[in-house]
Scaffold this motif. Structure first.
Motif, mmCIF file in Angstrom:
data_model
loop_
_atom_site.group_PDB
_atom_site.id
_atom_site.type_symbol
_atom_site.label_atom_id
_atom_site.label_comp_id
_atom_site.label_asym_id
_atom_site.label_seq_id
_atom_site.Cartn_x
_atom_site.Cartn_y
_atom_site.Cartn_z
ATOM 1 N N LEU A 30 0.831 -1.188 0.000
ATOM 2 C CA LEU A 30 0.000 0.000 0.000
ATOM 3 C C LEU A 30 0.873 1.249 0.000
ATOM 4 N N ALA A 31 0.480 2.238 -0.795
ATOM 5 C CA ALA A 31 1.234 3.483 -0.899
ATOM 6 C C ALA A 31 0.725 4.543 0.060
ATOM 7 N N LEU A 32 -0.562 4.476 0.422
ATOM 8 C CA LEU A 32 -1.135 5.512 1.281
ATOM 9 C C LEU A 32 -2.482 5.074 1.821
ATOM 10 N N ASN A 33 -2.963 5.828 2.804
ATOM 11 C CA ASN A 33 -4.337 5.713 3.285
ATOM 12 C C ASN A 33 -5.148 6.837 2.673
ATOM 13 N N LEU A 34 -6.271 6.508 2.053
ATOM 14 C CA LEU A 34 -7.163 7.519 1.501
ATOM 15 C C LEU A 34 -8.462 7.495 2.298
#
Length: 336
Positions: A30-34
């Protein structure tokens, strides 16, 4: 997809972990939390946009739909606090794992208590309001925890007033999708001046008061060139339709939309050019904003020039949460 009705935050955390194990690593990396705040009727729009954005930025999508808050009026006085959730890992959302949470009653005022344990560790947090954002982002703890905050003032009832409010409330890390929609215009204008030695001395932007793109484009031109720029009424239904530049050599340069995804570029002494004017889906606009997680300095300078609110880039990037209960007339910590 796993549906949990009238559940708890702990149960959602446990079931998400189980779904990730069952996915066999599909949702790794995962690259980020959106984190997305949205009304119930537009949850599907968020899912579609996140699916497109996740193709470039695999993310944990946490969608929060807040129902009416109990106790605000007679109709909600006896509303029950309840959490309903859907968990999707892979599947229809592609390289994205998602939890769609519908919060009812006063639980909606404490959505961070459910969302925070669900954040993937060691990756940034981006919060996006798909709808009218809070007047002050510090009122919303889901905005305070984020490194990047995305609003969309085009969805506000009064975009002109909303643009100024975004400047008054600005902190480094804020951005708006109205700014993102200007990427095509900014690219064509910059390219037109890069190909010659012409210098602009003034400009006119054709737009309407209800379209924040025109005000932001004016702000961008002023912040980049320092020339006087005025707004004029657009013949295209009040939307941004074009810009004219007066040049130092006595000539003119104009860029106007033709209404079919193209723009006509005219410059004194040169042949007219028809060029593509970038128009994208919501998910593609969101994907552009997820490319950077630092402060968007060109946006802050354009916003400052558009609204006359100075010093945006010098503000602290960290906000302190201000508790706001809609049942109270004045938020705690806010000035009267």
């Amino acid at each position: 997809m796993l549906a949990l009705w009238d559940t708890t935050g702990n149960e959602v955390v446990r079931k998400l972990a189980a779904e990730r194990r069952n996915a066999g690593g599909v949702a790794s990396g995962l690259a980020l939390n959106l984190v997305v705040i949205v009304d119930e009727g537009r949850v599907r729009q968020v899912e579609d946009a996140a699916t497109i954005a996740a193709a470039s930025h695999p993310c944990r999508l946490l969608v929060v739909s807040r129902g009416p808050v109990a106790g605000v009026d007679a109709a909600t006085a006896n509303a029950k606090d309840r959490l309903d959730a859907e968990i999707v890992v892979g599947g229809r959302l592609g390289p994205c794992e998602a939890v769609i949470m519908r919060m009812h009653g006063r639980l909606a005022l404490h959505s961070e208590s459910v969302v925070m344990p669900l954040l993937a560790p060691d990756v940034p947090v981006v919060t996006w309001w798909h709808g009218t954002p809070p007047e002050h982002i510090a009122y919303d703890p889901l905005g305070v925890v984020a490194e990047r905050r995305v609003t969309d003032i085009a969805q506000c009832a009064d975009p002109e007033a909303a643009l100024r409010q975004r400047a008054l409330d600005y902190a480094p890390g804020d951005t708006d999708l109205s700014w993102t929609r200007l990427t095509g215009w900014r690219s064509l204008i910059a390219g037109a001046f890069d190909t010659g030695n012409s210098t602009a001395i003034s400009a006119v932007v054709y737009t309407g008061a209800a379209d924040p793109l025109g005000a932001l484009l004016r702000g961008w031109i002023v912040s980049r060139t320092g020339i006087p720029v005025r707004l004029a009424d657009s013949a295209d239904g009040g939307r941004l339709s074009g810009v004219d530049f007066a040049l130092a050599d006595g000539g003119t340069l104009s860029l106007h939309s033709t209404g079919d995804g193209m723009a006509l570029l005219r410059k004194t002494g040169q042949l007219d050019l028809v060029m593509p004017l970038l128009q994208r889906r919501l998910g593609e606009e969101l994907a552009e904003e997820l490319q950077r997680l630092d402060a968007d300095q060109p946006y802050s300078r354009a916003l400052s020039a558009a609204t006359g609110v100075a010093g945006l880039g010098e503000r602290p990037a960290v906000r302190t949460h201000i508790w706001q209960d809609p049942a109270w007339a004045q938020p705690v910590g806010a000035s009267a």
